[in-house]
Design a protein around this motif. Sequence first.
Motif, PDB file in Angstrom:
ATOM      1  N   TYR A 266      -0.107  -3.722  -0.064  1.00  0.00           N
ATOM      2  CA  TYR A 266      -1.086  -2.921   0.688  1.00  0.00           C
ATOM      3  C   TYR A 266      -0.573  -1.495   0.867  1.00  0.00           C
ATOM      4  CZ  TYR A 266      -4.512  -1.502   4.151  1.00  0.00           C
ATOM      5  OH  TYR A 266      -5.528  -0.836   4.804  1.00  0.00           O
ATOM      6  N   VAL A 267       0.692  -1.376   1.247  1.00  0.00           N
ATOM      7  CA  VAL A 267       1.260  -0.051   1.493  1.00  0.00           C
ATOM      8  C   VAL A 267       1.316   0.762   0.205  1.00  0.00           C
ATOM      9  CG1 VAL A 267       3.348   1.172   2.244  1.00  0.00           C
ATOM     10  CG2 VAL A 267       2.504  -0.781   3.560  1.00  0.00           C
ATOM     11  N   TYR A 268       1.486   0.101  -0.930  1.00  0.00           N
ATOM     12  CA  TYR A 268       1.464   0.802  -2.215  1.00  0.00           C
ATOM     13  C   TYR A 268       0.118   1.502  -2.408  1.00  0.00           C
ATOM     14  CZ  TYR A 268       2.035   1.622  -7.245  1.00  0.00           C
ATOM     15  OH  TYR A 268       2.138   2.203  -8.489  1.00  0.00           O
ATOM     16  N   GLN A 269      -0.963   0.839  -2.036  1.00  0.00           N
ATOM     17  CA  GLN A 269      -2.292   1.455  -2.138  1.00  0.00           C
ATOM     18  C   GLN A 269      -2.441   2.601  -1.133  1.00  0.00           C
ATOM     19  OE1 GLN A 269      -4.225   0.721  -4.678  1.00  0.00           O
ATOM     20  NE2 GLN A 269      -2.659  -0.791  -5.255  1.00  0.00           N
ATOM     21  N   VAL A 270      -1.840   2.450   0.043  1.00  0.00           N
ATOM     22  CA  VAL A 270      -1.855   3.531   1.032  1.00  0.00           C
ATOM     23  C   VAL A 270      -1.136   4.759   0.477  1.00  0.00           C
ATOM     24  CG1 VAL A 270      -1.080   4.256   3.331  1.00  0.00           C
ATOM     25  CG2 VAL A 270      -1.984   1.943   2.995  1.00  0.00           C
ATOM     26  N   VAL A 271       0.010   4.519  -0.131  1.00  0.00           N
ATOM     27  CA  VAL A 271       0.797   5.626  -0.684  1.00  0.00           C
ATOM     28  C   VAL A 271       0.032   6.339  -1.801  1.00  0.00           C
ATOM     29  CG1 VAL A 271       2.901   6.206  -1.967  1.00  0.00           C
ATOM     30  CG2 VAL A 271       3.013   4.653  -0.012  1.00  0.00           C
ATOM     31  N   LYS A 272      -0.593   5.589  -2.690  1.00  0.00           N
ATOM     32  CA  LYS A 272      -1.361   6.205  -3.765  1.00  0.00           C
ATOM     33  C   LYS A 272      -2.499   7.065  -3.191  1.00  0.00           C
ATOM     34  CE  LYS A 272      -2.453   3.715  -7.428  1.00  0.00           C
ATOM     35  NZ  LYS A 272      -1.805   4.443  -8.555  1.00  0.00           N
ATOM     36  N   ALA A 273      -3.164   6.559  -2.163  1.00  0.00           N
ATOM     37  CA  ALA A 273      -4.257   7.314  -1.553  1.00  0.00           C
ATOM     38  C   ALA A 273      -3.736   8.555  -0.837  1.00  0.00           C
ATOM     39  CB  ALA A 273      -5.026   6.422  -0.577  1.00  0.00           C
ATOM     40  N   TYR A 274      -2.584   8.436  -0.196  1.00  0.00           N
ATOM     41  CA  TYR A 274      -1.998   9.572   0.524  1.00  0.00           C
ATOM     42  C   TYR A 274      -1.558  10.655  -0.459  1.00  0.00           C
ATOM     43  CZ  TYR A 274       0.837  12.144   3.916  1.00  0.00           C
ATOM     44  OH  TYR A 274       1.376  13.125   4.726  1.00  0.00           O
ATOM     45  N   ILE A 275      -0.941  10.225  -1.559  1.00  0.00           N
ATOM     46  CA  ILE A 275      -0.506  11.183  -2.572  1.00  0.00           C
ATOM     47  C   ILE A 275      -1.722  11.920  -3.158  1.00  0.00           C
ATOM     48  CG2 ILE A 275       0.433  11.342  -4.915  1.00  0.00           C
ATOM     49  CD1 ILE A 275       2.442   9.138  -4.070  1.00  0.00           C
ATOM     50  N   ALA A 276      -2.771  11.183  -3.449  1.00  0.00           N
ATOM     51  CA  ALA A 276      -3.984  11.823  -3.980  1.00  0.00           C
ATOM     52  C   ALA A 276      -4.532  12.851  -3.007  1.00  0.00           C
ATOM     53  CB  ALA A 276      -5.037  10.762  -4.274  1.00  0.00           C
TER      54      ALA A 276
END
Length: 281
Positions: A266-276
């Motif tokens: 889940y946090v991996y998806q959070v990180v990808k969204a934050y980076i974007a």
Amino acid sequence: MNTKTIVMTLAVCCTAVSSFSYAQQRAAGPVVIQGAMPVEAERFAQRLDNPQAVEIGGWRFWRGTVDGYPVIVSETLKGMSNSSAATAIAATQFHPVAIINQGTAGGHDPALKVYDIVLGKYSVNLGAFKSPKKAAGEGSDSLQWKPMDLLASKGSAGEDKTPHTIRKFPADAQLLAVAESVKAGYKRGSVVEGVIGSADMWNSELDRISHFHHSYQTSVEEMETASAAQIAAAFDIPFIGIRILSNNITNQGKYDPQTGLACQDYVYQVVKAYIAKIQTH
């Protein structure tokens, strides 16, 4: 211009340059992902592109990228002191743009089930309390203990006359919004905002858990988030805690060690969204 004026001018300039340099480092800094145990950190580290392991003191870090942006995974080790130290190391060595503390937790809220995820709108220290005065033989009752805000003053915490209120460390608003934005893709349980309680303690007394839940609105308990949040705040680094329920004795939710892997996903998806998000600004 006399010598004293020259010295003072140089000092001001050096301070300005130092502050500017730190700000520049922060602006291009990595996102740091924290997990206390190998089961809470290694899966994320394996998903980094071009990972490189480094050890500082007794703490392991992996440096790599996600979608081309620098990300560091930090294995903080268990407990409040370890988490604080790992956060201070990350802050001074890597100058992160954000810190996400994540992993497993035990439930305080009977409405939450194993695999549900709590986005920590706040985190609190459940290990800072003052007991009332009792004579020998009068026993002990932890439900009578009052919270201490260790940051309220620089004097004695026990003699502080300010009201006994628990310190709440708020999540960064942008990180919280991004963490909320990806919850529709999570299929293992619910994702809710809540309060993460932290202490070097494993509570199994239902009355004590209920007391924390009703007095301080705790959703879950673990041993790291609030201490990491405190250090991140001291360095003015955006922070959020994200915790998955690995068990919940308030509703007989049995322990599942695989929850730590689901939280990292889940946090991996959070990180990808934050980076974007930060790359578009």
